[in-house]
Write a protein that holds these residues in place. Structure first.
Motif, PDB file in Angstrom:
ATOM      1  N   THR A 157       0.815  -1.218   0.000  1.00 25.57           N
ATOM      2  CA  THR A 157       0.000   0.000   0.000  1.00 25.57           C
ATOM      3  C   THR A 157       0.847   1.267   0.000  1.00 25.57           C
ATOM      4  OG1 THR A 157      -0.094   0.062   2.433  1.00 25.57           O
ATOM      5  CG2 THR A 157      -1.800  -1.207   1.289  1.00 25.57           C
ATOM      6  N   ALA A 158       2.161   1.154  -0.062  1.00 25.18           N
ATOM      7  CA  ALA A 158       3.037   2.314   0.106  1.00 25.18           C
ATOM      8  C   ALA A 158       2.788   3.388  -0.942  1.00 25.18           C
ATOM      9  CB  ALA A 158       4.503   1.875   0.083  1.00 25.18           C
ATOM     10  N   LEU A 159       2.664   2.995  -2.209  1.00 27.16           N
ATOM     11  CA  LEU A 159       2.502   3.986  -3.264  1.00 27.16           C
ATOM     12  C   LEU A 159       1.165   4.716  -3.150  1.00 27.16           C
ATOM     13  CD1 LEU A 159       4.057   2.126  -6.326  1.00 27.16           C
ATOM     14  CD2 LEU A 159       5.099   3.820  -4.808  1.00 27.16           C
ATOM     15  N   LEU A 160       0.106   3.999  -2.772  1.00 28.07           N
ATOM     16  CA  LEU A 160      -1.186   4.659  -2.553  1.00 28.07           C
ATOM     17  C   LEU A 160      -1.097   5.625  -1.385  1.00 28.07           C
ATOM     18  CD1 LEU A 160      -3.634   1.638  -3.017  1.00 28.07           C
ATOM     19  CD2 LEU A 160      -3.153   3.480  -4.636  1.00 28.07           C
ATOM     20  N   ARG A 161      -0.344   5.267  -0.368  1.00 27.86           N
ATOM     21  CA  ARG A 161      -0.185   6.153   0.778  1.00 27.86           C
ATOM     22  C   ARG A 161       0.645   7.379   0.414  1.00 27.86           C
ATOM     23  NH1 ARG A 161       2.579   1.829   3.846  1.00 27.86           N
ATOM     24  NH2 ARG A 161       3.346   3.543   5.152  1.00 27.86           N
ATOM     25  N   VAL A 162       1.593   7.205  -0.494  1.00 23.16           N
ATOM     26  CA  VAL A 162       2.384   8.347  -0.956  1.00 23.16           C
ATOM     27  C   VAL A 162       1.472   9.372  -1.622  1.00 23.16           C
ATOM     28  CG1 VAL A 162       4.084   9.071  -2.671  1.00 23.16           C
ATOM     29  CG2 VAL A 162       4.577   7.143  -1.165  1.00 23.16           C
ATOM     30  N   ARG A 163       0.561   8.914  -2.465  1.00 25.50           N
ATOM     31  CA  ARG A 163      -0.377   9.832  -3.113  1.00 25.50           C
ATOM     32  C   ARG A 163      -1.221  10.562  -2.075  1.00 25.50           C
ATOM     33  NH1 ARG A 163      -2.715   5.683  -7.730  1.00 25.50           N
ATOM     34  NH2 ARG A 163      -0.743   5.332  -8.846  1.00 25.50           N
ATOM     35  N   ARG A 164      -1.635   9.844  -1.047  1.00 23.85           N
ATOM     36  CA  ARG A 164      -2.447  10.475   0.004  1.00 23.85           C
ATOM     37  C   ARG A 164      -1.649  11.525   0.755  1.00 23.85           C
ATOM     38  NH1 ARG A 164      -3.155   9.211   5.505  1.00 23.85           N
ATOM     39  NH2 ARG A 164      -5.209   9.785   6.346  1.00 23.85           N
ATOM     40  N   LEU A 165      -0.371  11.260   1.006  1.00 26.77           N
ATOM     41  CA  LEU A 165       0.464  12.232   1.711  1.00 26.77           C
ATOM     42  C   LEU A 165       0.698  13.485   0.874  1.00 26.77           C
ATOM     43  CD1 LEU A 165       3.112   9.832   3.292  1.00 26.77           C
ATOM     44  CD2 LEU A 165       1.513  11.291   4.553  1.00 26.77           C
ATOM     45  N   LEU A 166       0.853  13.291  -0.435  1.00 26.10           N
ATOM     46  CA  LEU A 166       1.138  14.435  -1.304  1.00 26.10           C
ATOM     47  C   LEU A 166      -0.118  15.223  -1.662  1.00 26.10           C
ATOM     48  CD1 LEU A 166       3.769  12.827  -3.718  1.00 26.10           C
ATOM     49  CD2 LEU A 166       4.169  14.252  -1.687  1.00 26.10           C
ATOM     50  N   ALA A 167      -1.271  14.570  -1.615  1.00 21.42           N
ATOM     51  CA  ALA A 167      -2.542  15.250  -1.896  1.00 21.42           C
ATOM     52  C   ALA A 167      -3.540  14.878  -0.809  1.00 21.42           C
ATOM     53  CB  ALA A 167      -3.073  14.877  -3.273  1.00 21.42           C
TER      54      ALA A 167
END
Length: 316
Positions: free
Chosen positions: A261-271
């Motif tokens: 889930t890391a990449l999905l969480r990265v998107r959430r952190l950036l937006a």
């Protein structure tokens, strides 16, 4: 039988349509702590409703008496009605059997889930004692491994583990952000919620709500740990660190900053989404309270009705 039907109907509807309700409009991603509580309360509510339905079959409701002699007579009458008529013993024994079986089946899976992970953690702790070195400044164990890796081992021998690859690829601020993420897991005792969700899902894989919770609860706990770390560190820094350790293979009994889930969480952190408003949080809290209370209310309704009919005399 009305209460039994209501409880079983409630359990079937929540078990089948609960995932759709809990995933609606992505509100759990905006409030992951509340989301985890909602998923766990809903799962316990389904199981509790079925167990209470079985107990109601085993314990018929009689009118509440006024005096001790009436109470003894009512108890005697209840036993006679319950055991002398043909249908009642079958229903009563069936209710006891169903409730007892669900309790034992669930408890067995919970014990197995917690016991298995505890054994795995002890073995892993012994392995770390032989191959890892303690980094005093970071308060973490460091293992020689080229791939960037970061995870925590909860429980009695709780610790945070970093690979030498992670220390080489992450700068100082990114390392601090990853450590904050892992310490959030340890401080929140997130492994308890994950083990419980896994146990419920393995015990009743045919229930959509419990099956979905096996993936939703760990995912939301990762979001929660991200949010805790993001309060102390820049979100972009944390996102960059997650990208670096995303492909690290975390041991099964551990909680890692990377993972699928890391990449999905990265998107959430950036937006990031706007957090839930106070009204929305209050609404969510009320909904969770209803999930916990509704099976009890449905089960107690016949007894409350009998009590009111006996003791509350309204003028005609």
């Amino acid at each position: 039988m009305t209460a039994v039907t209501a409880l079983l109907g409630y359990a079937v509807l929540l078990g089948a349509f609960g995932p759709r309700l809990l995933r609606a409009r992505g509100w759990t991603e905006r409030a992951p702590r509340l989301g985890v509580l909602a998923w766990q309360t809903a799962g316990a509510s389904v199981l509790g409703a079925v167990i209470l339905a079985g107990l109601i079959l085993a314990v018929p409701i009689v009118e509440a008496p006024h005096a001790l002699s009436d109470l003894l007579a009512a108890c005697r009458l209840m036993l006679r009605v319950h055991y002398e008529s043909a249908p009642q013993p079958i229903a009563g024994y069936t209710g006891i059997l169903v409730s007892g079986a669900i309790l034992l089946w669930t408890a067995g899976h919970i014990v197995a889930a917690f016991g298995t992970t505890a054994i795995q953690r002890r073995r892993h702790a012994r392995a770390l004692a032989m191959v890892a070195r303690r980094h005093v400044d970071l308060d973490a164990l460091v293992v020689e491994y080229d791939q960037p890796l970061a995870y925590c081992v909860p429980g009695r021998h709780r610790c945070v583990v970093l690979s030498t690859g992670a220390l080489e690829h992450l700068d100082e601020e990114q390392v601090s952000a990853v450590l904050a993420h892992e310490h959030a897991h340890l401080a929140g005792r997130h492994h308890l919620a994950i083990n419980t969700a896994m146990a419920f899902g393995r015990a009743f894989p045919g229930v959509p709500l419990l099956r979905a919770a096996r993936s939703e609860v760990p995912r939301l706990l990762e979001l929660l740990a991200d949010d805790v770390a993001a309060r102390q560190h820049d979100r972009v820094t944390l996102a960059a660190a997650l990208v670096t350790v995303a492909n690290g293979r975390t041991p099964a009994m551990a909680l890692g900053a990377g993972g699928g889930t890391a990449l999905l969480r990265v998107r959430r952190l950036l937006a990031p989404h706007d957090p839930l408003s106070r009204t929305e949080r209050l609404t969510g809290g009320v909904g969770i309270a209803l999930l916990a209370a509704l099976p009890l209310a449905l089960a107690a309704n016949p007894a409350i009705t009998a009590l009111l009919e006996r003791h509350c005399h309204f003028p005609g």
